[in-house]
Design a protein around this motif. Structure first.
Motif, PDB file in Angstrom:
ATOM      1  N   GLU A 145       1.048 -11.163  -3.355  1.00 26.26           N
ATOM      2  CA  GLU A 145      -0.352 -11.524  -3.176  1.00 26.26           C
ATOM      3  C   GLU A 145      -1.134 -10.232  -3.382  1.00 26.26           C
ATOM      4  O   GLU A 145      -0.786  -9.201  -2.768  1.00 26.26           O
ATOM      5  N   PRO A 146      -2.202 -10.225  -4.170  1.00 30.33           N
ATOM      6  CA  PRO A 146      -2.949  -8.977  -4.367  1.00 30.33           C
ATOM      7  C   PRO A 146      -3.508  -8.410  -3.061  1.00 30.33           C
ATOM      8  O   PRO A 146      -3.738  -7.206  -2.944  1.00 30.33           O
ATOM      9  N   ALA A 147      -3.740  -9.269  -2.094  1.00 27.83           N
ATOM     10  CA  ALA A 147      -3.963  -8.837  -0.702  1.00 27.83           C
ATOM     11  C   ALA A 147      -3.049  -9.724   0.129  1.00 27.83           C
ATOM     12  O   ALA A 147      -2.995 -10.932  -0.107  1.00 27.83           O
ATOM     13  N   ASN A 204       0.814  -1.237   0.000  1.00 25.81           N
ATOM     14  CA  ASN A 204       0.000   0.000   0.000  1.00 25.81           C
ATOM     15  C   ASN A 204       0.839   1.274   0.000  1.00 25.81           C
ATOM     16  O   ASN A 204       0.325   2.343   0.352  1.00 25.81           O
ATOM     17  N   GLU A 205       2.128   1.170  -0.360  1.00 25.61           N
ATOM     18  CA  GLU A 205       2.996   2.358  -0.404  1.00 25.61           C
ATOM     19  C   GLU A 205       3.561   2.496  -1.812  1.00 25.61           C
ATOM     20  O   GLU A 205       4.686   2.058  -2.091  1.00 25.61           O
ATOM     21  N   ALA A 220     -11.031  -8.854   8.925  1.00 33.75           N
ATOM     22  CA  ALA A 220     -11.010  -8.576   7.479  1.00 33.75           C
ATOM     23  C   ALA A 220     -11.470  -9.828   6.754  1.00 33.75           C
ATOM     24  O   ALA A 220     -11.198 -10.953   7.189  1.00 33.75           O
ATOM     25  N   GLN A 221     -12.163  -9.615   5.650  1.00 32.22           N
ATOM     26  CA  GLN A 221     -12.657 -10.740   4.833  1.00 32.22           C
ATOM     27  C   GLN A 221     -12.071 -10.630   3.434  1.00 32.22           C
ATOM     28  O   GLN A 221     -11.994  -9.538   2.860  1.00 32.22           O
ATOM     29  N   LEU A 222     -11.670 -11.758   2.898  1.00 35.92           N
ATOM     30  CA  LEU A 222     -11.258 -11.809   1.495  1.00 35.92           C
ATOM     31  C   LEU A 222     -12.005 -12.989   0.869  1.00 35.92           C
ATOM     32  O   LEU A 222     -11.550 -14.130   0.933  1.00 35.92           O
ATOM     33  N   VAL A 267      -4.247  -8.120   4.814  1.00 36.09           N
ATOM     34  CA  VAL A 267      -4.047  -6.690   4.548  1.00 36.09           C
ATOM     35  C   VAL A 267      -4.584  -6.430   3.147  1.00 36.09           C
ATOM     36  O   VAL A 267      -4.031  -6.911   2.156  1.00 36.09           O
ATOM     37  N   LEU A 268      -5.690  -5.689   3.102  1.00 36.39           N
ATOM     38  CA  LEU A 268      -6.349  -5.458   1.809  1.00 36.39           C
ATOM     39  C   LEU A 268      -5.720  -4.260   1.104  1.00 36.39           C
ATOM     40  O   LEU A 268      -5.246  -3.320   1.755  1.00 36.39           O
TER      41      LEU A 268
END
Ligand code: PLP
Length: 452
Positions: free
Chosen positions: A224-226, A204-205, A374-376, A233-234
């Protein structure tokens, strides 16, 4: 927000440890007896990470249920840390495996079967990249994708995200710190300092990624895309677009490791979020628990690697595995993708995970606990911080080994199995709303006991 009384927590852990020892005597004895010749007393040393001092011994499993050798039944939200995302021994895979192994015969022959081409076409339908090859593990799929990326770009390094996990891939055991990149603590027998092979940034940076890619020596970003291995971590809005734009601009390939993020849907995050990776890697679940992994690449990259005179991808070029692509794994993958982890199955799994998440959230709200969930897709995980972490580093900082142990033991003593390394729960096609509600009830009781 409610704060945790640490003395009370310590006393509760002692209580749950004693209950665990009493409840699972056969597992305790089996573990004590196994120590003589098994390294660390277990078939694989990470099995020592189960809370309670010894692991449960597995007796039987079917769908979302598992029994131990003491005769207890569990609702299994661990699902072999995703290896059993299709559920345990689903009927279609059972039939395909026994047909291949018992009726037709021959698990591994060095010859192709027609199942593999079917699986490759199905993986292309789901994940878009056009050409696939097989491995036995997701680790190997990542290793080989990295090698191909280095060969294709003639660049020496890869980039990963701090606190990522992509299997036991040497290049990935590196974290970003304020003093710069460092090898991840505990790394066993690393061949070289990972700073020689790898650039690392926080998730996310985008500015940090741009800085690292601008060196021009990064063959691929492996991501990993999340993040799913340091809690979930989404990605923030626009972040994955930025990653794609930056990798393209700097001539760096993008590898999506969908091994865990496959939970997002039939084509993982790649399809669910419309991503455009150059390569995709996957493993664990795609063969219903039979060892299998796969890596795919775009048609353009496939053509380039096949035409590269300096790339020996057939013999001693470092890409291989005698049992990779074997007939048994291929039959199991075909049955799993064709009949179990279908598009429709994901809708149901995700609905159960949504119910699971809402249940946990209602307990967190009622108890005013400073935790988050968190949910994925079909996966959910709670973490011990009030706001969802944005980066791997933040999520790592929220780790709490005492709370982990308390919750794991509390659950296991009451018939609920969570993933041992963290507080992750995964739904398979056989997981029901009632299973999710059973978890919510035990989680609520654990929270109430904790708060007194
Ligand atoms: C995202 C990801 N990739 C790869 C792997 C490696 O899988 P395996 O240990 O089956 O090789 C894991 C394992 O947890 C993973 O989470």
């Amino acid at each position: 927000m409610t704060s945790i009384d640490r003395d009370r927590l310590a006393a509760l852990i002692d209580r749950e440890r004693a209950a665990y020892r009493d409840r699972f005597p056969r597992s305790r004895d089996a573990f004590a007896a196994a120590g003589q010749h098994l390294l660390g007393g277990v078939p694989m040393t990470w099995m020592r990470m189960w809370s309670g001092g010894f692991p449960l011994y597995h007796a039987t499993a079917s769908g979302a249920r598992l029994t131990d050798i003491d005769g207890h039944e569990f609702i299994d939200f661990c699902l072999g840390d995703t290896g059993a995302m299709a559920g345990h021994s689903p009927a279609a895979v059972r039939a395909a495996v026994s047909r291949r192994y018992a009726e037709l015969g021959g698990a591994t022959t060095m010859l192709p079967t027609q199942d593999a081409a079917w699986v490759a076409a199905e993986l292309t339908r789901r994940f878009k990249v056009a050409h696939w090859s097989f491995t036995l593990t997701a680790t190997d799929a990542n290793r080989w994708a990295i090698r191909l990326a280095r060969q294709l770009t003639r660049r020496p390094k890869i980039a990963v995200f701090s606190y990522c996990y992509h299997g036991s891939v040497d290049e990935t055991f590196i974290v970003a710190t304020e003093e710069g990149p460092r090898k991840r603590a505990g790394n066993v027998g690393a061949p070289v300092d990972p700073r020689e092979t790898t650039r690392v940034v926080e998730f996310n940076e985008p500015a940090a990624l741009e800085r690292e890619l601008s060196h021009g020596d990064v063959a691929a970003v492996l991501m990993e895309p999340a993040l799913t291995n340091i809690g979930i971590v989404l990605p923030e809005a626009g972040y994955l677009d930025a990653v794609r734009e930056l990798t393209r601009r700097h001539g760096t390939l993008l590898i999506n490791d969908e091994t865990h993020t496959f939970s997002a849907g039939p084509g993982g995050c790649t399809a669910a979020w419309g991503l455009e990776p150059d390569m995709v890697t996957i493993g664990k679940s795609i063969a219903g628990g039979i060892p299998a992994g796969a890596y795919g690449l775009t048609a353009e990259l496939a053509q380039r690697i096949l035409a590269d005179p300096a790339a020996d991808i057939e013999d001693t070029g470092g890409v291989g595995g005698t049992l990779a692509g074997n007939a048994l794994s291929a039959a199991a993958m075909r049955a799993t993708l064709g009949e179990v982890l279908t598009d429709e199955a994901f809708d149901a799994m995700i609905a159960v995970a949504t119910r699971f998440t809402a249940g946990v959230r209602s307990v967190l709200d009622r108890c005013r606990l400073p935790w988050t969930i968190a949910q994925l897709g079909a996966r959910a995980e709670y973490r011990f911080c009030p706001e969802p972490p944005r980066t791997g580093g933040q999520s790592q900082a929220a780790a709490d080994t005492e709370l982990d142990e308390y919750l794991h033991l509390y659950m296991i003593n009451r018939g609920i199995l969570m993933t041992p390394f963290h507080n992750m729960a995964l739904m398979c096609p056989a997981t029901t709303d009632a299973d999710a509600d059973a978890h919510t009830a035990v989680f609520a009781a654990a929270a109430d006991d904790l708060l007194g």
